[in-house]
Design a protein around this motif. Structure first.
Motif, short mmCIF file in Angstrom:
data_model
loop_
_atom_site.label_atom_id
_atom_site.label_comp_id
_atom_site.label_asym_id
_atom_site.label_seq_id
_atom_site.Cartn_x
_atom_site.Cartn_y
_atom_site.Cartn_z
N ARG A 41 8.81 16.85 -16.84
CA ARG A 41 7.81 16.57 -15.89
C ARG A 41 8.05 15.36 -15.78
N PHE A 42 8.06 14.76 -14.28
CA PHE A 42 7.23 13.25 -13.73
C PHE A 42 5.87 14.91 -12.78
N PRO A 43 4.74 14.48 -13.22
CA PRO A 43 3.59 15.41 -11.74
C PRO A 43 2.82 14.69 -11.47
N PRO A 44 3.17 13.37 -10.68
CA PRO A 44 2.09 12.64 -9.67
C PRO A 44 1.31 13.72 -8.60
N GLU A 45 0.26 12.86 -8.30
CA GLU A 45 -0.90 13.02 -6.92
C GLU A 45 -0.53 12.44 -6.65
N PRO A 46 -0.06 12.66 -5.09
CA PRO A 46 0.02 11.87 -4.00
C PRO A 46 -1.30 11.80 -3.69
N ASN A 47 -1.65 10.50 -4.19
CA ASN A 47 -3.13 10.46 -3.86
C ASN A 47 -2.84 8.19 -3.66
N GLY A 48 -1.29 7.82 -3.37
CA GLY A 48 -1.43 6.61 -3.38
C GLY A 48 0.13 6.26 -3.54
N ASN A 80 -5.68 18.62 -4.65
CA ASN A 80 -6.81 18.07 -3.87
C ASN A 80 -6.55 17.71 -2.60
N PRO A 81 -6.84 18.00 -1.76
CA PRO A 81 -5.99 17.88 -0.47
C PRO A 81 -6.68 16.44 0.15
N THR A 82 -8.12 16.29 -0.45
CA THR A 82 -8.80 15.80 0.34
C THR A 82 -8.73 13.79 0.26
N LYS A 83 -7.47 13.78 -0.65
CA LYS A 83 -7.16 12.67 -1.42
C LYS A 83 -5.08 12.60 -1.29
N GLU A 84 -4.91 13.83 -0.58
CA GLU A 84 -3.07 13.44 -0.94
C GLU A 84 -2.64 13.04 1.26
N LYS A 85 -2.09 12.00 1.37
CA LYS A 85 -1.37 12.22 2.23
C LYS A 85 0.22 12.27 2.20
N VAL A 86 1.50 13.02 3.18
CA VAL A 86 2.64 12.74 3.44
C VAL A 86 3.18 11.52 3.05
N GLU A 87 2.49 10.33 3.86
CA GLU A 87 2.80 9.34 3.46
C GLU A 87 3.10 8.82 1.52
N PHE A 88 2.11 9.27 1.08
CA PHE A 88 2.38 8.94 -0.75
C PHE A 88 3.32 9.88 -1.41
N VAL A 89 3.64 11.04 -0.54
CA VAL A 89 4.52 11.98 -1.15
C VAL A 89 6.12 11.18 -1.02
N GLU A 90 6.44 10.83 0.54
CA GLU A 90 7.46 9.99 0.31
C GLU A 90 7.45 8.80 0.06
N SER A 91 6.65 8.11 -0.59
CA SER A 91 6.86 6.33 -1.41
C SER A 91 7.31 7.24 -2.85
N ILE A 92 6.65 7.61 -2.90
CA ILE A 92 6.77 8.35 -4.25
C ILE A 92 8.20 8.97 -4.57
#
Length: 565
Positions: A41-48, A80-92
């Motif tokens: 798996r590849f498991p990124p955090e969507p914080n950037g 960690n909802p403090t740093k996560e964004k839908v923008e980062f999900v879509e970019s990843i």
């Protein structure tokens, strides 16, 4: 075992190369029956945004699953909802698809397992392996000790199972404020591994989550959530970077104490460090917020989105990752290796177009006034399969300012009074002089041409030492070209004494009055070309329009990197 044998035989039939240490471990596990399949798996955090280092992890995990006929999961570690964004999900997601790591319908979110994680936490409480703690974050840090001093047990460590269950349920119900209580694993406060000194596994955070909304006000910590996610998805080999090596005992503790069957195995490899680039999310975020770059995809960065915008290809990134290889020891890779890979990928694929970045006018005095001649020019001399194109030629041309000198040094073979050169794909011309403005700056160069010397005519009467490119003035298309250097100053080092980035003031040069031949009419975002003598360029995906072409220089033509074969 029959299925395992087939998997191993498939790997054996591939091109014979030395296997890296991870492949050796996987094959050992398969041969010994530890697992009967491979799942990564590849498991990124969507914080950037993802960067070039993540590309190595993506391609490694995907490549291992493919090699052993296994499965590859794309999973967001969104705990960690403090740093996560839908923008980062879509970019990843866009980055991973672009790199060619096909996860098909295997897209997962850690947040979809929140209920199971909560149940695991309750299970640990009932086993006497977790407790609710009232210490503050600073107190927990103080009690933890350091590498020389063992930790002290929390005064709340021996709460009863019943009290812990009640308090944890109240945490979930929103009774407590952020930081008021945490759930900690009960392991060993004297452990030499600080990660095992009763780590926090749940905290209160009254924040809305991009995927679960306001359903939860407690969230699991990464070191607790990650092994559970792997176990739920039946991951066999959890491939991660070396900084998680000290966390492996905790990873193993979680899957063991939660009593998962056939738990995954964590294997660490060395991170990819690239010289003179910025990959830290904190630094990139500040560059974006301060307006130093125009976003996470600014071509001076090495986020995958930035590399794509600059003109790098998935093939070049894959070549780079293959050259870097997989090892257990951290090391740095010269940025020149990445540039080598994009040159190698593009040099036979792309047309060699004529573009003048610093123009000065050349007038051929004896060429017919008003005539525009269409010349046949090869698209790529090293790859005849790319064919030819028609390029207009006229009396007035743009040439590079550096291709004329009134008083040249020795071994200067371009235009100067009395010297003859070839205009690429066209004719021989002889420089006859120049015009200057009131400040002595050259404004126009004059020459005469020999009509017998047309390229392709078979002329063999004499030879010239210099060849220069050009663009015909009547049909020239004005364009903007952006030239990039590393965003940090290579000579002075990446960081200043105060910890801030040591920025290179010349990281971006914008040339607004460039001229290109008219064969870019259908140029669209991400299309790339070789500009003769100036490097490889890509159509900018943000700012370029059919009316105003903007090109990013991907890389120059000269390389300082030598591949040892």
């Amino acid at each position: 075992m029959e299925e395992v044998t087939k998997v191993l035989e498939t790997a054996e039939k591939e091109e014979t190369v030395s296997k890296n240490f991870i492949e050796q471990e996987i094959e050992k596990d398969l041969a010994e029956g530890v697992y009967d399949h491979v799942q990564t798996r590849f498991p990124p955090e969507p914080n950037g945004y993802l960067h070039i280092g993540h590309a190595k992890s993506i391609l490694l995990n995907y490549g291992l699953a493919k090699k052993y006929n296994g499965k590859f999961n794309m999973r967001f570690d969104d705990t960690n909802p403090t740093k996560e964004k839908v923008e980062f999900v879509e970019s990843i997601l866009a980055d991973i698809k672009w790199l060619g790591a096909d996860f098909e319908d295997r897209l997962f979110f850690a947040s979809n397992y929140f209920e199971q994680m909560y149940e695991c936490a309750v299970f640990l409480i009932k086993k006497g392996k977790a407790f609710v703690c009232d210490l503050t974050a600073d107190e927990i840090r103080e009690y933890r000790g350091d590498f020389k001093t063992p930790g002290k047990e929390s005064p709340y460590r021996n709460r009863s199972v019943e009290e812990n269950l009640k308090l944890f349920e109240e945490m979930k119900a929103g009774v407590y404020q952020d930081g008021e209580k945490v759930l900690r694993a009960k392991i060993d406060m004297a452990s030499p591994n600080i990660n095992m000194r009763d780590p926090v596994i749940y905290r209160v955070a009254h924040m809305s989550h991009h995927n679960t909304g306001d359903a939860w006000c407690i969230y699991p910590m990464y070191d607790f959530a990650h092994p559970i996610e792997d176990a739920i998805e039946h991951i066999t080999h959890s491939i991660c970077t070396l900084e998680f090596e000290d966390h492996r005992p905790l990873y193993d503790w979680v899957v063991r104490e939660c009593e998962f069957e056939n738990p995954p195995r964590q294997i660490e490899f060395a991170k990819l460090y690239l010289t003179n680039v910025v990959t830290g999310k904190r630094y990139i975020k500040k560059l974006v917020e301060d307006g130093i770059v125009d976003g996470w995809d600014d071509p001076r960065l090495v986020s995958i989105a930035a590399l794509r915008r600059r003109g790098y290809t998935p093939e070049s990134i894959r070549m780079f990752v293959d050259l870097v290889g997989v090892s257990k020891a951290n090391s740095s890779v010269d940025y020149a290796m990445l540039e080598y890979c994009i040159r190698e990928d593009l040099k036979l694929k792309k047309s060699r177009m004529m573009a003048v970045l610093d123009p000065i006018k050349l007038v051929i005095d004896n060429y017919p006034e008003g005539q525009v001649e269409m010349l046949d020019v090869p698209n790529n001399l090293e790859n005849p399969e790319l064919g030819e194109r028609k390029v207009p030629f006229a009396k007035e041309l743009y040439i590079e300012r550096e291709d004329f000198m009134e008083e040249p040094p020795k071994k200067y073979f371009r235009l100067f009074p009395g010297n003859e050169v070839r205009l690429m794909g066209a004719y021989f011309v002889t420089c006859t002089g120049c015009e200057k403005d009131e400040n002595g700056n050259v404004t126009v160069v004059h020459a005469t041409y020999d009509p017998e010397t047309k390229s392709g005519s078979g002329f063999t009467g004499r030879k010239v030492k210099g060849t220069i490119h050009w663009v015909a003035v009547p049909t020239a298309v004005q364009a903007e070209c952006r030239l990039y250097e590393n965003i940090v100053d290579e000579e002075k080092g990446k960081l200043n004494a105060d910890g801030s980035l040591n920025l290179n003031p010349n990281s971006l040069t914008i040339l607004k009055e460039c001229y290109v031949e008219p064969n870019f009419g259908d140029a669209k975002a991400y299309d790339s070309y070789q500009f003769v003598r100036n490097g490889f360029f890509c159509v900018d995906c943000k700012d370029s329009t059919p009316e105003h072409l903007v090109f990013n220089r991907i890389v120059s033509l000269k390389s300082s990197f030598k591949l040892n074969k």
